[in-house]
Motif scaffolding. Structure first.
Motif, PDB file in Angstrom:
ATOM      1  N   UNK A 143      33.638  46.309  40.147  1.00  0.00           N
ATOM      2  CA  UNK A 143      32.366  46.487  41.043  1.00  0.00           C
ATOM      3  C   UNK A 143      32.948  47.592  42.478  1.00  0.00           C
ATOM      4  N   UNK A 144      34.192  46.953  42.948  1.00  0.00           N
ATOM      5  CA  UNK A 144      34.364  47.532  44.286  1.00  0.00           C
ATOM      6  C   UNK A 144      36.043  47.346  44.397  1.00  0.00           C
ATOM      7  N   UNK A 145      36.215  48.192  45.438  1.00  0.00           N
ATOM      8  CA  UNK A 145      37.734  47.862  45.632  1.00  0.00           C
ATOM      9  C   UNK A 145      37.878  46.786  46.656  1.00  0.00           C
ATOM     10  N   UNK A 146      39.205  46.957  47.244  1.00  0.00           N
ATOM     11  CA  UNK A 146      39.325  45.774  48.273  1.00  0.00           C
ATOM     12  C   UNK A 146      40.781  45.633  48.458  1.00  0.00           C
ATOM     13  N   UNK A 147      41.313  44.073  48.395  1.00  0.00           N
ATOM     14  CA  UNK A 147      42.714  43.953  48.685  1.00  0.00           C
ATOM     15  C   UNK A 147      43.256  42.815  47.646  1.00  0.00           C
ATOM     16  N   UNK A 148      42.700  42.305  46.730  1.00  0.00           N
ATOM     17  CA  UNK A 148      42.961  41.079  45.864  1.00  0.00           C
ATOM     18  C   UNK A 148      43.891  41.242  44.749  1.00  0.00           C
ATOM     19  N   UNK A 149      43.966  42.478  44.267  1.00  0.00           N
ATOM     20  CA  UNK A 149      44.653  42.759  42.851  1.00  0.00           C
ATOM     21  C   UNK A 149      45.940  42.296  42.578  1.00  0.00           C
ATOM     22  N   UNK A 150      46.960  42.545  43.616  1.00  0.00           N
ATOM     23  CA  UNK A 150      48.282  42.172  43.756  1.00  0.00           C
ATOM     24  C   UNK A 150      48.179  40.607  43.475  1.00  0.00           C
ATOM     25  N   UNK A 151      47.358  40.059  43.782  1.00  0.00           N
ATOM     26  CA  UNK A 151      47.264  38.623  43.745  1.00  0.00           C
ATOM     27  C   UNK A 151      47.377  37.959  42.389  1.00  0.00           C
ATOM     28  N   UNK A 152      46.797  38.884  41.475  1.00  0.00           N
ATOM     29  CA  UNK A 152      46.390  38.432  40.123  1.00  0.00           C
ATOM     30  C   UNK A 152      47.039  39.235  38.979  1.00  0.00           C
ATOM     31  N   UNK A 153      47.945  40.209  39.378  1.00  0.00           N
ATOM     32  CA  UNK A 153      48.585  40.962  38.135  1.00  0.00           C
ATOM     33  C   UNK A 153      49.545  40.072  37.279  1.00  0.00           C
ATOM     34  N   UNK A 154      49.920  39.117  37.963  1.00  0.00           N
ATOM     35  CA  UNK A 154      50.890  37.901  37.272  1.00  0.00           C
ATOM     36  C   UNK A 154      50.106  37.082  36.370  1.00  0.00           C
ATOM     37  N   UNK A 155      48.736  37.028  36.439  1.00  0.00           N
ATOM     38  CA  UNK A 155      47.729  36.124  35.730  1.00  0.00           C
ATOM     39  C   UNK A 155      47.206  36.704  34.697  1.00  0.00           C
ATOM     40  N   UNK A 156      47.441  37.943  34.343  1.00  0.00           N
ATOM     41  CA  UNK A 156      46.636  38.500  33.230  1.00  0.00           C
ATOM     42  C   UNK A 156      47.495  38.213  32.009  1.00  0.00           C
ATOM     43  N   UNK A 157      46.472  38.293  30.876  1.00  0.00           N
ATOM     44  CA  UNK A 157      46.967  37.854  29.624  1.00  0.00           C
ATOM     45  C   UNK A 157      47.279  39.250  29.005  1.00  0.00           C
ATOM     46  N   UNK A 158      48.723  39.644  29.188  1.00  0.00           N
ATOM     47  CA  UNK A 158      48.895  41.094  28.671  1.00  0.00           C
ATOM     48  C   UNK A 158      49.221  40.938  27.137  1.00  0.00           C
ATOM     49  N   UNK A 159      49.506  40.078  26.573  1.00  0.00           N
ATOM     50  CA  UNK A 159      49.273  40.004  24.904  1.00  0.00           C
ATOM     51  C   UNK A 159      48.148  40.222  24.279  1.00  0.00           C
ATOM     52  N   UNK A 160      46.952  39.269  25.033  1.00  0.00           N
ATOM     53  CA  UNK A 160      45.558  39.551  24.802  1.00  0.00           C
ATOM     54  C   UNK A 160      45.225  41.191  24.667  1.00  0.00           C
ATOM     55  N   UNK A 161      45.522  41.495  26.005  1.00  0.00           N
ATOM     56  CA  UNK A 161      45.310  42.955  26.278  1.00  0.00           C
ATOM     57  C   UNK A 161      45.614  43.924  25.318  1.00  0.00           C
ATOM     58  N   UNK A 162      47.061  43.663  24.989  1.00  0.00           N
ATOM     59  CA  UNK A 162      47.530  44.605  23.866  1.00  0.00           C
ATOM     60  C   UNK A 162      47.011  44.330  22.567  1.00  0.00           C
ATOM     61  N   UNK A 163      46.370  43.140  22.234  1.00  0.00           N
ATOM     62  CA  UNK A 163      45.876  42.915  20.842  1.00  0.00           C
ATOM     63  C   UNK A 163      44.446  43.758  21.000  1.00  0.00           C
ATOM     64  N   UNK A 164      43.700  43.579  22.068  1.00  0.00           N
ATOM     65  CA  UNK A 164      42.252  44.085  22.045  1.00  0.00           C
ATOM     66  C   UNK A 164      42.073  44.988  23.235  1.00  0.00           C
ATOM     67  N   UNK A 165      42.683  46.044  23.095  1.00  0.00           N
ATOM     68  CA  UNK A 165      42.643  47.131  24.105  1.00  0.00           C
ATOM     69  C   UNK A 165      41.110  47.824  24.072  1.00  0.00           C
ATOM     70  N   UNK A 166      41.114  47.780  25.433  1.00  0.00           N
ATOM     71  CA  UNK A 166      39.624  48.313  25.929  1.00  0.00           C
ATOM     72  C   UNK A 166      39.820  49.205  27.311  1.00  0.00           C
ATOM     73  N   UNK A 167      38.770  50.055  27.400  1.00  0.00           N
ATOM     74  CA  UNK A 167      38.815  50.764  28.768  1.00  0.00           C
ATOM     75  C   UNK A 167      38.656  49.899  29.795  1.00  0.00           C
ATOM     76  N   UNK A 168      39.360  50.049  30.975  1.00  0.00           N
ATOM     77  CA  UNK A 168      39.451  49.397  32.198  1.00  0.00           C
ATOM     78  C   UNK A 168      39.614  50.585  33.216  1.00  0.00           C
ATOM     79  N   UNK A 169      38.645  50.333  34.063  1.00  0.00           N
ATOM     80  CA  UNK A 169      38.540  51.573  35.148  1.00  0.00           C
ATOM     81  C   UNK A 169      38.387  50.931  36.603  1.00  0.00           C
ATOM     82  N   UNK A 170      38.690  51.749  37.520  1.00  0.00           N
ATOM     83  CA  UNK A 170      38.601  51.726  38.829  1.00  0.00           C
ATOM     84  C   UNK A 170      39.710  52.326  39.860  1.00  0.00           C
TER      85      UNK A 170
END
Length: 344
Positions: free
Chosen positions: A110-137
């Motif tokens: 929705x918007x930018x800000x300052x919180x993304x660094x706080x969650x990069x280690x909380x994403x399910x990268x195995x899931x993302x690799x299994x189900x690749x989708x467009x992601x933008x911002x």
């Protein structure tokens, strides 16, 4: 017999060159999301910042619908904890849920800000690799688009957020890259001088001429530098690095570039594209280097093509730039040409 110091340096330089040359080839096997199509459902997430009023969120949803998509807001997209749209766990959960949801074709912040660094280690990268989708911002989303590409190989997109101004230039660039799967030529809007003798807006300046090929990586300089030394920082070997920033004093731009240089990232690059450094000014004190001087200090010694002024950053008319895609830059023309489709 022991090799001389000169021989060792020569062999080391040759090895580095081989690594740089080999890196782009790996992009041929990059993971591609399916292209977005009219009628697809776009998941809206807010990993970087809260939306403090109802109307901006409503307008963001209307913009996505005007692009031809259906909208699915994340569970916590309207939540708030301090400056953020919910807790770190909640914001990460929204992204993971969108990747898991087979009815969602793509994900847009929705918007930018300052919180993304706080969650990069909380994403399910195995899931993302299994189900690749467009992601933008863009802006603070620099963390996520680079982290996801680095961890999974998925080509992600430095593009307008849902709450951005979706003018014709931004829309056409987005459609060409993310929907039409074009090997697009990314270039600034056609400049017009109006009744002035010279064109003053949308200008390109060449710092070092030449052409280079490599994978595109980068985004907001301040955010990118904050990832240095982590497993979420992009692989810069043989890459084309694009950078932009906003509201930073020039000495802070200098400091961030020194972080990239000291990390070894700058010395590995094939080329550099500088977008807009909006409202990046000297600030108070005894004086400041200019941005010209800072960029010359860091980029001229690299002996790679560099240009400045690309339509990338905190500006109204934005290019959609695929992170991880192979491209060729031309520093004299001020263009980036994709060497293939960035979506399947």
């Amino acid at each position: 017999m022991h090799a001389s110091r000169r021989q060792v340096l020569h062999l080391s330089a040759a090895a580095t060159g081989l690594l740089a040359a080999a890196a782009p080839a790996r992009a041929e096997g990059a993971l591609l999301a399916r292209r977005l199509r009219p009628g697809d459902t776009i998941g809206l997430v807010s990993p970087a910042n809260a939306t403090f009023e109802r109307e901006p969120l409503k307008m963001a949803m209307e913009a996505v619908q005007a692009l031809g998509f259906k909208v699915k807001p994340g569970q916590f997209v309207a939540a708030r904890r301090g400056p953020f749209a919910g807790t770190d766990a909640e914001r990460a959960a929204d992204i993971n849920a969108m990747f898991a949801d087979d009815s969602v074709a793509g994900i847009l912040a929705v918007t930018g800000g300052s919180g993304c660094n706080r969650i990069v280690d909380k994403l399910d990268y195995d899931l993302i690799k299994r189900k690749p989708k467009f992601l933008g911002g863009f802006s603070d989303l620099t963390s996520l688009v680079n982290a996801i590409h680095r961890q999974t190989g998925l080509v992600t997109f430095h593009c307008p957020v849902a709450g951005s101004e979706w003018n014709d230039f931004s829309v056409q660039s987005f459609k060409a890259v993310a929907m039409n799967a074009e090997a697009a030529l990314l270039r600034n809007p056609v400049a017009s001088s109006g009744d002035d003798l010279v064109t003053r807006d949308e200008r390109i300046s060449t710092i070092r001429p030449g052409r280079a090929q490599g994978r595109l990586v980068g985004g907001n300089l301040t955010v990118l530098a904050s990832l240095a030394g982590s497993p979420y920082f992009p692989d810069c070997r043989g890459a084309i690095l694009f950078l932009e920033d906003i509201n930073e004093y020039i000495y802070r731009i200098d400091r961030c570039l020194s972080t990239l240089r000291l990390s070894g990232a700058l010395g590995q690059l094939a080329g550099v594209v500088l977008g807009r450094f909006t409202k990046c000014e000297p600030g108070e004190g005894y004086g400041s280097l200019t941005l010209d001087e800072v960029f010359d200090d860091y980029f001229l010694p690299l002996n790679v093509p560099v240009f400045r002024g690309a339509a990338i950053g905190h500006i109204k008319r934005k290019l959609t730039v695929p992170v991880g895609a192979l491209a060729e830059m031309d520093a004299q023309a001020g263009t980036i040409r994709l060497l293939g489709a960035a979506v399947a």
